[in-house]
Design a protein around this motif. Structure first.
Motif, PDB file in Angstrom:
ATOM      1  N   ASP A 135      -1.645  -1.089  -6.605  1.00 29.46           N
ATOM      2  CA  ASP A 135      -1.283  -2.510  -6.606  1.00 29.46           C
ATOM      3  C   ASP A 135      -0.048  -2.677  -5.732  1.00 29.46           C
ATOM      4  OD1 ASP A 135      -3.349  -2.561  -8.382  1.00 29.46           O
ATOM      5  OD2 ASP A 135      -2.203  -3.341 -10.074  1.00 29.46           O
ATOM      6  N   ASP A 146       2.390  -4.592  -4.989  1.00 29.17           N
ATOM      7  CA  ASP A 146       3.191  -5.749  -5.417  1.00 29.17           C
ATOM      8  C   ASP A 146       4.397  -5.976  -4.499  1.00 29.17           C
ATOM      9  OD1 ASP A 146       1.405  -5.803  -7.509  1.00 29.17           O
ATOM     10  OD2 ASP A 146       2.770  -4.826  -8.920  1.00 29.17           O
ATOM     11  N   HIS A 179      -5.000 -10.047  -5.724  1.00 27.92           N
ATOM     12  CA  HIS A 179      -4.016  -9.737  -6.775  1.00 27.92           C
ATOM     13  C   HIS A 179      -3.039 -10.902  -6.924  1.00 27.92           C
ATOM     14  CE1 HIS A 179      -2.155  -7.097  -9.622  1.00 27.92           C
ATOM     15  NE2 HIS A 179      -1.105  -6.800  -8.915  1.00 27.92           N
ATOM     16  N   HIS A 233       1.940 -12.868  -7.189  1.00 27.25           N
ATOM     17  CA  HIS A 233       1.957 -12.056  -8.407  1.00 27.25           C
ATOM     18  C   HIS A 233       2.299 -12.922  -9.622  1.00 27.25           C
ATOM     19  CE1 HIS A 233       2.606  -8.208 -10.711  1.00 27.25           C
ATOM     20  NE2 HIS A 233       1.641  -7.850  -9.902  1.00 27.25           N
ATOM     21  N   HIS A 276       1.284   2.206  -8.234  1.00 29.99           N
ATOM     22  CA  HIS A 276       2.039   1.212  -7.470  1.00 29.99           C
ATOM     23  C   HIS A 276       2.876   1.933  -6.409  1.00 29.99           C
ATOM     24  CE1 HIS A 276       1.170  -0.701 -11.326  1.00 29.99           C
ATOM     25  NE2 HIS A 276       1.286  -1.865 -10.739  1.00 29.99           N
TER      26      HIS A 276
HETATM   27 ZN   LIG Z   1       0.701  -6.082  -9.750  1.00 31.45          ZN
END
Ligand SMILES: [Zn+2]
Length: 300
Positions: A49, A51, A121, A125, A257
């Motif tokens: 992910d 982010d 995603h 966020h 991540h």
């Molecule tokens: Zn995330």
């Protein structure tokens, strides 16, 4: 004036009310194939992910320090991860907030060029599960468009930033014609998602907190949150999940991540997992979309 329903406590709810709440989004059919692609016994689905800076932006934060932690994910974490995946010839899935993609378009193009999957995603966020319907729908549609524009491929699936659904998330995913979601956890195999008891055509590839690096490694300097599990113990947990999935002929799904696993003292966990899986002959590494496509088509 309040409605009578509103003043009822949960223990006073009529059966129809709690059944409707539970029934809103539910697991239907299980999709476990007799064998995976090329007669593999186990599917391995690694996901990252991305982010990056959106971990700070999502709550309106402007901390330079936390934003540079996000930038580390792009500058150091991602190149390290992509190099590792290339060395072992493994493809994976990357779930990317639209704002991450706008900040780092070259990263997304590299991910796609190297054969990996990019999935939705969220926009920034955001906690999708608490948004009003129109805002959530608008952000999901715009996120898909933005990822397609930047990466050149229309996303087939999503992972919600909340790892949760609002009352409307599944309906929007169905409207968008998404192949799958990977945010829920009613099973360890892929399964069909039902909305109010009706099949939606959207398949779930379940995640789990035990297979998420953030659970073991996150820290917050102003709160008591600290990493509490040594890296070798995290590897042990992931490896047991993988070994059991192999024994059962299932899927081993992992969430990582770049700004958490990308460090020198942690990235070796991913390498060990890949080496361990590849030490067995018949393991199929695939993107989440490929796993879902295979599982739904070849379900026993
Ligand atoms: Zn995330």
């Amino acid at each position: 004036m309040t409605t009578p329903e509103k003043v009822l406590e949960p223990w006073q709810w009529p059966e129809g009310r709690w059944r409707a709440i539970v029934n809103r989004v539910r697991a239907g059919k299980t999709y476990r194939p007799k064998a995976w692609k090329d007669d593999a016994r186990c599917a391995v689905a690694l996901s990252f992910d991305s982010d990056h800076e959106t971990s700070e932006l999502r709550d309106g934060g402007k901390s330079i320090g936390r934003l540079c932690w996000g930038q580390y994910g792009n500058r150091v974490g991602m190149p390290r991860i992509l190099k590792l995946l290339e060395r072992y010839d493994v493809r994976a899935s990357f779930y990317v907030p639209a704002v991450t993609a706008l900040l780092h378009p070259e990263e997304q193009r590299r991910v796609v060029a190297e054969g990996h999957e990019i999935g939705i995603h969220g926009w920034i966020h955001e906690l999708n599960s608490i948004l009003p319907y129109q805002a959530e729908r608008d952000l999901m549609l715009r996120s898909a468009d933005e990822l397609e524009r930047i990466a050149g491929v229309r996303p087939l699936g999503m992972r919600t930033p909340s790892w949760d659904f609002s009352q409307h998330t599944l309906g929007i995913a169905r409207e968008m014609g998404l192949l799958y979601d990977s945010s829920l956890m009613a099973d360890e195999d892929c399964y069909e998602l039902l909305l109010d008891g009706e099949p939606t055509g959207v398949t779930e590839l379940p995640v789990e907190w035990v297979r998420d690096d953030a659970v073991y490694f996150m820290m917050n300097r102003f709160q008591s949150l600290r990493p509490y599990t040594p890296p070798q113990d995290v590897l042990d947990i992931f490896r047991r999940e993988l070994d059991a999935a192999y024994e059962e002929g299932g899927v081993f799904q992992l969430t990582l991540h770049p700004h958490i696993i990308g460090y020198r003292s942690r990235i070796w966990i991913v390498e060990e997992i890949i080496r361990h899986a590849q030490s067995r002959r018949n393991v199929w590494f695939a993107t989440h979309a490929e796993v879902v496509q295979w599982a739904t088509k070849h379900a026993a």
